[in-house]
Structures are given as structure tokens and as C-alpha cells.
Design an enzyme around this catalytic site. Sequence first.
Site, PDB file in Angstrom:
ATOM      1  N   GLU A   1      11.671 -32.482  39.345  1.00  0.00           N
ATOM      2  CA  GLU A   1      13.135 -32.626  39.395  1.00  0.00           C
ATOM      3  C   GLU A   1      13.856 -32.242  38.105  1.00  0.00           C
ATOM      4  O   GLU A   1      14.519 -33.088  37.482  1.00  0.00           O
ATOM      5  CB  GLU A   1      13.517 -34.056  39.778  1.00  0.00           C
ATOM      6  CG  GLU A   1      13.177 -34.418  41.200  1.00  0.00           C
ATOM      7  CD  GLU A   1      13.891 -35.695  41.672  1.00  0.00           C
ATOM      8  OE1 GLU A   1      14.742 -36.213  40.933  1.00  0.00           O
ATOM      9  OE2 GLU A   1      13.588 -36.156  42.775  1.00  0.00           O
TER      10      GLU A   1
ATOM     11  N   GLU B   1       8.167 -36.302  47.449  1.00  0.00           N
ATOM     12  CA  GLU B   1       8.690 -37.670  47.354  1.00  0.00           C
ATOM     13  C   GLU B   1       9.671 -37.944  48.480  1.00  0.00           C
ATOM     14  O   GLU B   1      10.491 -37.080  48.823  1.00  0.00           O
ATOM     15  CB  GLU B   1       9.485 -37.898  46.055  1.00  0.00           C
ATOM     16  CG  GLU B   1       8.646 -38.136  44.828  1.00  0.00           C
ATOM     17  CD  GLU B   1       9.498 -38.313  43.576  1.00  0.00           C
ATOM     18  OE1 GLU B   1      10.584 -38.934  43.656  1.00  0.00           O
ATOM     19  OE2 GLU B   1       9.064 -37.819  42.525  1.00  0.00           O
TER      20      GLU B   1
HETATM   21  C1  BGC Z   1      12.126 -39.326  40.766  1.00  0.00           C
HETATM   22  C2  BGC Z   1      11.408 -40.653  40.650  1.00  0.00           C
HETATM   23  C3  BGC Z   1      12.387 -41.768  40.992  1.00  0.00           C
HETATM   24  C4  BGC Z   1      12.817 -41.593  42.434  1.00  0.00           C
HETATM   25  C5  BGC Z   1      13.773 -42.658  42.935  1.00  0.00           C
HETATM   26  C6  BGC Z   1      13.066 -39.218  41.934  1.00  0.00           C
HETATM   27  O1  BGC Z   1      14.261 -38.717  41.475  1.00  0.00           O
HETATM   28  O2  BGC Z   1      11.209 -38.270  40.731  1.00  0.00           O
HETATM   29  O3  BGC Z   1      10.889 -40.779  39.364  1.00  0.00           O
HETATM   30  O4  BGC Z   1      11.858 -43.029  40.768  1.00  0.00           O
HETATM   31  O5  BGC Z   1      13.460 -40.361  42.581  1.00  0.00           O
HETATM   32  O6  BGC Z   1      14.955 -42.649  42.213  1.00  0.00           O
END
Ligand code: BGC
Length: 522
Positions: free
Chosen positions: A172, A378
Site C-alpha cells: 500500500e 488483505e
Molecule cells: C494495511 C494494514 C492495516 C489494514 C487495516 C491496510 O491498509 O496494510 O496494515 O492494518 O489496512 O487498516
Amino acid sequence: MNASAHDLAAQLPPEFTLGVATAAFQIEGALDEDGRGPSGWDVFAATPGSIVNDHSPAIACDHYHRMPEDVALMKELGIDSYRFSLSWPRIQPGGSGPVNPKGLDFYDRLIDLLLANGISPMATLYHWDTPLELDEAGGWMNRDTAYRLGEFAAIAAAAYGDRVARWVTINEPATVSANGYMLGVHSPGEAHMLKALPSVHHQLLGHGLAMQALRAAKVPGEIGLTNVYSPMVPASGNPLDKVSAGLMDMAQNRLYADPVLLGKYPDAIRAATFFSSFSPSGEDMELISQPLDFYGLNYYMPTRVAAGPGEGTVPKGMAEAMGNDLNGGGSGTPFHIQSFPDTEITAYGWPIKPDYMAVALAEMAERYPDLPPVYITEGGASFEDLEIHDADGRLIVPDERRVRYLAEHIGAAIEATSPGGSAESIELRGYYVWSLLDNFEWSAGYKQQFGLIHVDRDTMARTPKASFYWLRELMAARKQRAATGGEPVPAAGGGAESAREAANVEGTAGGAAPDAAGTAAG
Ligand code: BGC
């Protein structure tokens, strides 16, 4: 709940990877141990007022000391893969020069333990914990940091290249530039606004140099990077709202994806650079756009954008949850983010919109015809989970909303990329749940919890939540189907158009959904 795990298992393509994700700074703790050097985040987090309730990352989830217990929990889950990040300041404390053998050893043990338990390692090289020395020399505003990341990649390749199945060079870059260098609400806390553009280019160059180093080391694992993607939805059919959504789309999505996948910055950015000294060389762009083995996409939510300053840059609850007054003095902003009407939100105030998971994929497919295979690296949600104690005092965390979030988002991603889906041209290889553990959520401290596993802040005791058991059941159901030769169930929907109609989503800046004018609600 059980039924949905079984239904979803029936939809999973045979080779689909299901995993969980974490990042070093968010779980490890042990910031001063075994030769780890300081990171910019250590200093930022220690500055009063930067983190909600001044929470400290010093212990985080104590994963550095409890790693075998955490791998045992992953084994119990039955997941295919674990995405973690290598702490750069633990392995190379100064960000250049000598390595720290004890730091290297930690990930050696982690990787071996994962493999011994049948879990394939996905390693992220850079998940935001820049060594302090590099931050002090300008961090990502300094081109040199990109070369240092390339050097770090070579160290990691030599140490773990034989065993890592998938490499993510950077995570990101959009969040690092926006939060760290434009707004100053993440480390290193700089608010350069539009002058932060070099931090974008240098991160992407760092990705290119890291990739070059991994290729030179001939690592057998696949290599990619991770970008976050949020479909930008105009708040109404008003042309000004549409233009605003388009600008946000460019600033948050295209700015980071176009250079990597198309080899050029968006035209509007190039036009803006006419007024500045920023002009990347052809050589840089070639490094940045080297062919990837996969593209990592983080999807959490869409963003609803309206013209004008509004009452604040982001909805009030969202700004507060982040722990920073994003709206302070924000009345001058040309556009703002609005809440979606009648939409359930997470504890962060993020809209829960699984149908936009499909829109994100459809937009990616439309924009980038040569998109490599995709992993959702993610996805997940923070909630104020209910905590109940049974008659014996044992903690139970019935996080049904997280179960629903995950089931709906994984289902939407699979459906969209199945034959007849709105993003059927995408080869979707997997989904990683954010996150294994309740952890240090950057400027939100421990206030926003995304874990499948609850972590007691005093004792560090791990308690699997309902979502953990749901994922375990999904994995078991899939295994059972494979053993009994169960055929995957074809995705619903009869073609791209009907998939979009079924999703019934508002139009987005990317144009993969119906036009906003017809469906806008405000
Ligand atoms: C990031 C994580 C973060 C998650 C939730 C993503 O932007 O890679 O490190 O904890 O989102 O905010």
C-alpha cells in the site's frame, strides 16, 4: 453460520489459496530486542497525541516471543498460506550496511515452522516500518531509500529465497504517501500535501529495484506488489461530484497502479508535473513496470465522493476513529468523503459493501488488460466485538459481523471472477484475511481490532473468535470436498451485465457499474 462455510467451500476453485495476513510492526513488539534498530514508526508512535489513547506498539501482540504459538493457531485454522512482513530494522538495523544475525534468524525459524506445518509463506519486504536512519535522511522523499529497499530485497532473497512461495515488495504505497507524507497522520508525520509526489515515485521505484534484486537472485517464488483499491463513487449525478470522484480515483488508485501495470503515470499527474520538477526517467518507468508474477490487491471498502469542502474531509466518525483530526482546518478542501446512505459500517466507520469487491475487480480488469493473476492480499473489518464469559469464566467472542463480512467478500470476489462474472478475465488466486490477531492498528492503536483471534492486552492470551472457527470450518469443508471429489458449484449470474445488475451498485468513477445519475442517492 455453518451453512455459509459449506456453501462457500463449494464455490472455491480447487487451487484457490486462503490465508491470513499480518505485518511485523503491528504484531511483533520486542522493539529493542536482539539487535533490532529503531524505525520511524517507533518515534512517531512515541510522540504524544499521534496514536489513539497514546497506545504503544512496544509489546503489540508479543508475537516475537509467541511465534510458535501463533503458527500452531494457524495450523489449527488449516489455512494454505500466511502473509507476514519482514521487519527491515530487525534484519538491517540502520537500513543500509550490516545485517543483524538474530533478526535474520527469527524469520528463518518462522518460515521453517510454517513449512513444517504445511503453510506456504508469503513475505512482504516493506510494510511501513522504515529504519529510522533512512527516515532521518528524508524517508521516501529521498530517492536513496528506493535503492536501500533494493539492497534489503537482495539480503532477504539470499536468506529466504529458497523457501518463500510469494514475495510482496511493498504494501500500500498509497497509504504511506497519503497518510505519512501528505496528511502527516502516519509516520513520518509529514504534511506536504501535493508536494509529497516524490514519495509516491520513490516507493514505486523501490518496488522496481526490489523486484530486480529478487529476479537477479533467481528466487523460485512468485513476485508482486500490493496496492489498496477503493472504487470511487460520485455522491450524485452532479458533474462536479463525478469530477471529484474521478480526481480521488486518480490520486488513490491510478497513481499507484498505472505506473506498475501500464508503465506511465496518469495524464493528469503528468500535466501537474509541468509545474514541478518531478519528471521520472524512462529507465525508472521500466523498472517500475517490470512484468509481475501476480498483483496484490487490498480491498476494504468503496469511497463516496462529493464536491466542495462539506463538513469535513472525511465523515466525523471516521476521522475520530483514526485518532487524528483529519478535518482540522480542512474546510479548504475541494471535495470530501461522504457516508453511504443506509449502509452498515465497521467500527472505523468504513462502509460494508461486498458488491463493490466485485466492482473493484471489474474496474481492474477493464483498466489493465494485461493484469497478471491477482491475490486479494488483505480484506477484513474492525468491530467492537462482544466479549462474553461462560460459566467457567472462559472468554467467548461471537463476532458474527466479521464472519458475514468475510463470507460475503470472499464470495463476491469468487463470483465476480468466475465464468460469467463481471471480472471473469481475472485469474483470482486467493484471499488473505486481515488479520490473524487483534493488533496495533497504526494511528488507531488497539482501538480498531480486525483479528480472527482476540488478544488480551494484559496477559497476551489468545482467544479464537467465532470468525476463527468459521474459517477453520471453511478450510475443513473444502478439504472434505476435495477428498470426496465434490465438484465446485458454478457461480450465479448469467453474464457480466446481469452480474452488475444483480449487484445493484451505484456507478463509480471507474465506470464498471451503472452510471451514477440513475442510482445516486444524494
Ligand atoms: C494495511 C494494514 C492495516 C489494514 C487495516 C491496510 O491498509 O496494510 O496494515 O492494518 O489496512 O487498516
